[in-house]
Design a protein around this motif. Structure first.
Motif, mmCIF file in Angstrom:
data_model
loop_
_atom_site.group_PDB
_atom_site.id
_atom_site.type_symbol
_atom_site.label_atom_id
_atom_site.label_comp_id
_atom_site.label_asym_id
_atom_site.label_seq_id
_atom_site.Cartn_x
_atom_site.Cartn_y
_atom_site.Cartn_z
ATOM 1 N N GLN A 79 -16.727 3.632 -20.027
ATOM 2 C CA GLN A 79 -18.126 3.762 -20.403
ATOM 3 C C GLN A 79 -18.770 2.385 -20.537
ATOM 4 O OE1 GLN A 79 -18.260 6.024 -23.994
ATOM 5 N NE2 GLN A 79 -17.266 7.802 -23.088
ATOM 6 N N PRO A 80 -19.761 2.084 -19.676
ATOM 7 C CA PRO A 80 -20.364 0.750 -19.708
ATOM 8 C C PRO A 80 -21.077 0.443 -21.016
ATOM 9 C CG PRO A 80 -21.601 2.209 -18.253
ATOM 10 C CD PRO A 80 -20.362 2.947 -18.677
ATOM 11 N N ASN A 81 -21.575 1.459 -21.706
ATOM 12 C CA ASN A 81 -22.296 1.198 -22.942
ATOM 13 C C ASN A 81 -21.371 0.902 -24.110
ATOM 14 O OD1 ASN A 81 -24.821 1.315 -21.839
ATOM 15 N ND2 ASN A 81 -25.054 3.494 -22.189
ATOM 16 N N SER A 82 -20.073 0.868 -23.871
ATOM 17 C CA SER A 82 -19.153 0.538 -24.953
ATOM 18 C C SER A 82 -18.662 -0.905 -24.844
ATOM 19 C CB SER A 82 -17.970 1.511 -24.956
ATOM 20 O OG SER A 82 -17.199 1.333 -23.785
ATOM 21 N N VAL A 83 -19.331 -1.704 -24.007
ATOM 22 C CA VAL A 83 -18.921 -3.093 -23.781
ATOM 23 C C VAL A 83 -19.884 -4.054 -24.469
ATOM 24 C CG1 VAL A 83 -18.569 -4.884 -22.014
ATOM 25 C CG2 VAL A 83 -17.820 -2.537 -21.582
ATOM 26 N N ILE A 84 -19.293 -5.025 -25.154
ATOM 27 C CA ILE A 84 -20.054 -6.140 -25.725
ATOM 28 C C ILE A 84 -19.632 -7.389 -24.965
ATOM 29 C CG2 ILE A 84 -20.454 -7.579 -27.775
ATOM 30 C CD1 ILE A 84 -21.631 -4.770 -28.019
ATOM 31 N N LEU A 85 -20.597 -8.172 -24.549
ATOM 32 C CA LEU A 85 -20.340 -9.401 -23.809
ATOM 33 C C LEU A 85 -20.648 -10.585 -24.716
ATOM 34 C CD1 LEU A 85 -19.653 -10.615 -21.039
ATOM 35 C CD2 LEU A 85 -22.039 -10.296 -20.406
ATOM 36 N N LEU A 86 -19.649 -11.442 -24.929
ATOM 37 C CA LEU A 86 -19.826 -12.659 -25.732
ATOM 38 C C LEU A 86 -19.933 -13.844 -24.789
ATOM 39 C CD1 LEU A 86 -16.949 -12.225 -28.359
ATOM 40 C CD2 LEU A 86 -19.302 -11.434 -28.530
ATOM 41 N N ILE A 137 -25.132 -8.067 -25.729
ATOM 42 C CA ILE A 137 -24.735 -9.427 -25.365
ATOM 43 C C ILE A 137 -24.991 -10.314 -26.572
ATOM 44 C CG2 ILE A 137 -25.206 -11.415 -23.876
ATOM 45 C CD1 ILE A 137 -26.174 -9.424 -21.729
ATOM 46 N N LEU A 138 -23.975 -11.091 -26.960
ATOM 47 C CA LEU A 138 -24.125 -12.124 -27.982
ATOM 48 C C LEU A 138 -24.100 -13.447 -27.222
ATOM 49 C CD1 LEU A 138 -21.661 -10.779 -30.696
ATOM 50 C CD2 LEU A 138 -24.133 -10.456 -30.562
ATOM 51 N N LEU A 139 -25.202 -14.160 -27.229
ATOM 52 C CA LEU A 139 -25.392 -15.347 -26.397
ATOM 53 C C LEU A 139 -25.679 -16.576 -27.249
ATOM 54 C CD1 LEU A 139 -25.936 -16.678 -23.585
ATOM 55 C CD2 LEU A 139 -28.271 -15.775 -23.758
ATOM 56 N N ASP A 140 -24.852 -17.607 -27.082
ATOM 57 C CA ASP A 140 -25.074 -18.870 -27.781
ATOM 58 C C ASP A 140 -26.250 -19.588 -27.126
ATOM 59 O OD1 ASP A 140 -24.602 -20.986 -29.574
ATOM 60 O OD2 ASP A 140 -23.251 -21.984 -28.182
ATOM 61 N N MET A 141 -27.088 -20.205 -27.935
ATOM 62 C CA MET A 141 -28.251 -20.884 -27.378
ATOM 63 C C MET A 141 -27.879 -22.217 -26.734
ATOM 64 S SD MET A 141 -31.995 -21.666 -28.919
ATOM 65 C CE MET A 141 -31.429 -22.668 -30.242
#
Length: 179
Positions: A4-11, A54-58
């Motif tokens: 399931q693609p909606n169960s993925v978190i991208l760091l 998505i958790l994205l560092d600035m």
């Protein structure tokens, strides 16, 4: 990894130790599959079409997380795109939101708060900003002018009526050091 693609978190963060710890903690605390990348380009090369968040560092090592927001949103269609930064400013918060971020958090951020934001359970109306110190007001002003000049230190210094080296010292004073 889940089907399931909606169960993925991208760091996405250039600090590999931080990535490993956050990935492990998120996997232990949630039902999400967590994939970590050290750059926006590495993330864009993944064979995924949708992710939950998505958790994205600035401040990435060779690129700005702000610059990657549009392409990440276009490719992955995340429900959440949360900018993380060591030193938040109003100017960069506004810019991140204009570019499509759904949230903006200052590091260090607690795991519980991240999980709340990713699961839509945060009550953001209860967050009360604390008054800014004169140094923070100055930092905010510098960040707004720097953003208006697309990160050009010389043009920003001229607009602020400062010598370029003075501005660089002020920016270094507040910029997190990389180890």
């Amino acid at each position: 990894m889940s089907e399931q693609p909606n169960s993925v978190i991208l760091l996405i963060d250039d600090d590999e130790t931080y990535l490993a710890v956050l990935q492990r903690r998120l996997q232990q605390a949630t039902h999400f599959d967590v994939i970590s990348c050290t750059s926006v380009q590495q993330a864009l090369s993944l064979d995924l079409q949708h992710v939950h968040g998505i958790l994205l560092d600035m401040m990435l090592e060779h690129e700005s997380g702000l610059e990657g927001i549009g392409s990440l949103k276009q490719k992955f269609h995340p429900q959440h795109l949360i900018m993380l930064t060591g030193y938040a400013s109003i100017a960069t918060t506004v810019e991140a939101m204009k570019r499509g971020a759904t949230d903006y958090l200052a590091k260090p951020v607690g795991l519980a708060e991240l999980v709340q934001r990713l699961q839509n359970t945060a009550d953001v109306t209860t967050i009360t900003p604390s008054p800014m110190t004169p140094a923070q007001v100055e930092w905010e002003h510098i960040q707004r002018v720097l953003l208006a000049h697309n990160g050009n230190v010389s043009a920003t210094a001229k607009a602020l009526g400062l010598h370029r080296r003075t501005l660089q010292r002020k920016l270094q004073k507040y910029t997190p050091t990389r180890h």
